[in-house]
Design a protein around this motif. Structure first.
Motif, PDB file in Angstrom:
ATOM      1  N   THR A   1       0.789  -1.227  -0.115  1.00 23.55           N
ATOM      2  CA  THR A   1      -0.110   0.011  -0.074  1.00 23.55           C
ATOM      3  C   THR A   1       0.795   1.422  -0.071  1.00 23.55           C
ATOM      4  N   GLY A   2       1.970   1.123   0.719  1.00 23.05           N
ATOM      5  CA  GLY A   2       2.952   2.383   0.983  1.00 23.05           C
ATOM      6  C   GLY A   2       3.692   2.599  -0.337  1.00 23.05           C
ATOM      7  N   LYS A   3       3.952   1.223  -1.183  1.00 21.86           N
ATOM      8  CA  LYS A   3       4.350   1.590  -2.737  1.00 21.86           C
ATOM      9  C   LYS A   3       3.370   2.060  -3.759  1.00 21.86           C
ATOM     10  N   TYR A   4       2.091   1.789  -3.456  1.00 14.77           N
ATOM     11  CA  TYR A   4       1.006   2.377  -4.266  1.00 14.77           C
ATOM     12  C   TYR A   4       0.923   3.618  -4.114  1.00 14.77           C
TER      13      TYR A   4
ATOM     14  N   GLN B   1       3.436   5.776  -3.110  1.00  8.88           N
ATOM     15  CA  GLN B   1       4.653   6.543  -3.604  1.00  8.88           C
ATOM     16  C   GLN B   1       4.613   6.325  -5.015  1.00  8.88           C
ATOM     17  N   ASP B   2       3.749   5.612  -5.695  1.00  7.99           N
ATOM     18  CA  ASP B   2       3.727   5.330  -7.110  1.00  7.99           C
ATOM     19  C   ASP B   2       4.995   4.991  -7.687  1.00  7.99           C
ATOM     20  N   ILE B   3       5.503   3.887  -7.166  1.00  4.53           N
ATOM     21  CA  ILE B   3       6.714   3.381  -7.821  1.00  4.53           C
ATOM     22  C   ILE B   3       6.739   2.787  -9.157  1.00  4.53           C
ATOM     23  N   ASN B   4       5.292   2.528  -9.512  1.00  3.32           N
ATOM     24  CA  ASN B   4       5.180   2.096 -11.084  1.00  3.32           C
ATOM     25  C   ASN B   4       5.000   2.993 -11.784  1.00  3.32           C
TER      26      ASN B   4
ATOM     27  N   GLY C   1      -2.655   6.727 -11.627  1.00  8.69           N
ATOM     28  CA  GLY C   1      -2.370   6.243 -10.059  1.00  8.69           C
ATOM     29  C   GLY C   1      -3.207   7.113  -9.073  1.00  8.69           C
ATOM     30  N   PRO C   2      -2.549   6.860  -7.794  1.00  4.21           N
ATOM     31  CA  PRO C   2      -3.451   7.311  -6.753  1.00  4.21           C
ATOM     32  C   PRO C   2      -3.456   8.910  -6.728  1.00  4.21           C
TER      33      PRO C   2
ATOM     34  N   PRO D   1       7.763 -13.807  -0.818  1.00  2.00           N
ATOM     35  CA  PRO D   1       9.060 -13.133  -1.410  1.00  2.00           C
ATOM     36  C   PRO D   1       8.812 -11.477  -1.665  1.00  2.00           C
ATOM     37  N   ASP D   2       7.738 -11.076  -1.900  1.00  5.57           N
ATOM     38  CA  ASP D   2       7.470  -9.650  -2.083  1.00  5.57           C
ATOM     39  C   ASP D   2       7.775  -8.653  -1.065  1.00  5.57           C
ATOM     40  N   TYR D   3       8.121  -9.058   0.091  1.00  3.66           N
ATOM     41  CA  TYR D   3       8.018  -8.146   1.094  1.00  3.66           C
ATOM     42  C   TYR D   3       9.817  -7.932   1.272  1.00  3.66           C
ATOM     43  N   THR D   4      10.191  -6.645   1.591  1.00  3.59           N
ATOM     44  CA  THR D   4      11.283  -6.173   1.704  1.00  3.59           C
ATOM     45  C   THR D   4      11.341  -5.256   3.114  1.00  3.59           C
TER      46      THR D   4
END
Length: 326
Positions: A258-261, A263-266, A272-273, A315-318
């Protein structure tokens, strides 16, 4: 953004995870003082709210002869009085009779099953109250008659309030609890359905689950700038109430996503949001508005899996690490 815990533990019928052991007689599963999501007569249970054509309605009540037996969905039909079409019916029945327990006024130990009343909702539409006699629940309370009204005392704003129902109304209240509030998943959906019903039309709302199933990002590409109105509101409620429950509990992964959403990393830009593009004097072709406030509301039972190989975080969690060196 509302993030719903759609893990397997949310289909449980008990809360907390490990219930205590009661003394003298086992009442743990069927008393709200120990299993906090079991039927509590102090509460008036209502069906979920829903959006239809952008208008908030309340779903119809289910009679006790046709409740929803599914742990997450409003599907199926169960007759609680005859045990027809039901699943795990013994969780709400003692000797084939619907039951719940309420502490005696003199109760000084909530773990002592002998210090409770047992209320029975009989298949003939009557109710009765029994007490523990040291060996069994065969002692009918002669000072109690449930042919007219049942009264319960609860607290509202710190003050005692008496709730009074007819026997018929008590049966209906039990049916509403069973259909709409019996599991952790349904409690979360009920709460979110109620809370979001009163949001104004100047809010933008998306939906996700911790497993990223059937998501609904903020719908910025319509003619309403993604505001929580009309079809946007309808779709949000459908996504929420159709959510399932299975798997581990990757809470941190979902919050990170959700944070990356936000942040609009894509680099979604206008999609986007922070979309859509808004035309202004200095940007006739449109620009993204800045300084939008973002919030994430997380509904979960609080039990999560660690990152170390248990299939929990995946695996998606960093881990974010020290992002600001403060």
């Amino acid at each position: 953004m509302l993030v719903l815990d759609d893990s397997g533990s949310m289909t449980d019928h008990t809360m907390p995870e490990t219930l205590p052991v009661s003394l003298n007689t086992n009442i743990v599963n069927r008393t709200y003082t120990l299993n906090t999501i079991y039927y509590n007569p102090n509460i008036t249970y209502l069906p979920w709210r829903k959006s239809v054509a952008g208008t908030i309605i309340r779903l119809p009540e289910t009679p006790i002869t046709a409740v929803y037996p599914d742990d997450v969905a409003l599907t199926g039909s169960c007759n609680l009085l005859t045990n027809t079409g039901c699943v795990n019916i013994n969780e709400v029945r003692d000797n084939n009779i619907l039951s719940f327990h309420v502490p005696l006024n003199s109760n000084n130990n909530i773990l002592d099953g002998g210090q409770y009343y047992r209320y029975l909702l009989n298949s003939n539409g009557t109710a009765e109250r029994r007490t523990w006699n040291g060996a069994n629940w065969n002692t009918v309370d002669a000072n109690y008659s449930a042919t007219s009204n049942l009264s319960w005392t609860t607290l509202k704003n710190g003050l005692p309030v008496t709730v009074t129902r007819t026997v018929t109304e008590e049966f209906q209240n039990f049916a509403n609890w069973y259909s709409f509030h019996r599991t952790r998943n349904k409690v979360a959906k009920a709460g979110a359905s109620e809370a979001f019903a009163d949001l104004g039309d100047n809010i933008r709302v998306g939906f996700n689950t911790i497993w990223n199933r059937d998501t609904y990002p903020i719908p910025v590409n319509g003619n309403d700038e993604g505001r929580f109105i009309g079809n946007n509101r309808d779709t949000w409620y459908i996504k929420l109430q159709d959510a399932i429950g299975s798997g581990f509990t990757p809470l941190r992964t979902s919050l990170s996503r959700t944070g990356k959403y936000y942040q609009d990393i894509n680099n979604l830009g206008k999609d986007g949001p922070y979309g859509p593009l808004i035309k202004t004097e200095d940007a006739p072709n449109g620009k993204l508005l800045t300084c939008r406030q973002n919030f994430t509301i997380f509904t979960t039972d609080g039990y999560w899996n660690g990152i170390d190989g248990g299939g929990g975080e995946g695996p998606d969690y960093t881990a974010p690490g020290d992002a600001d060196s403060v």
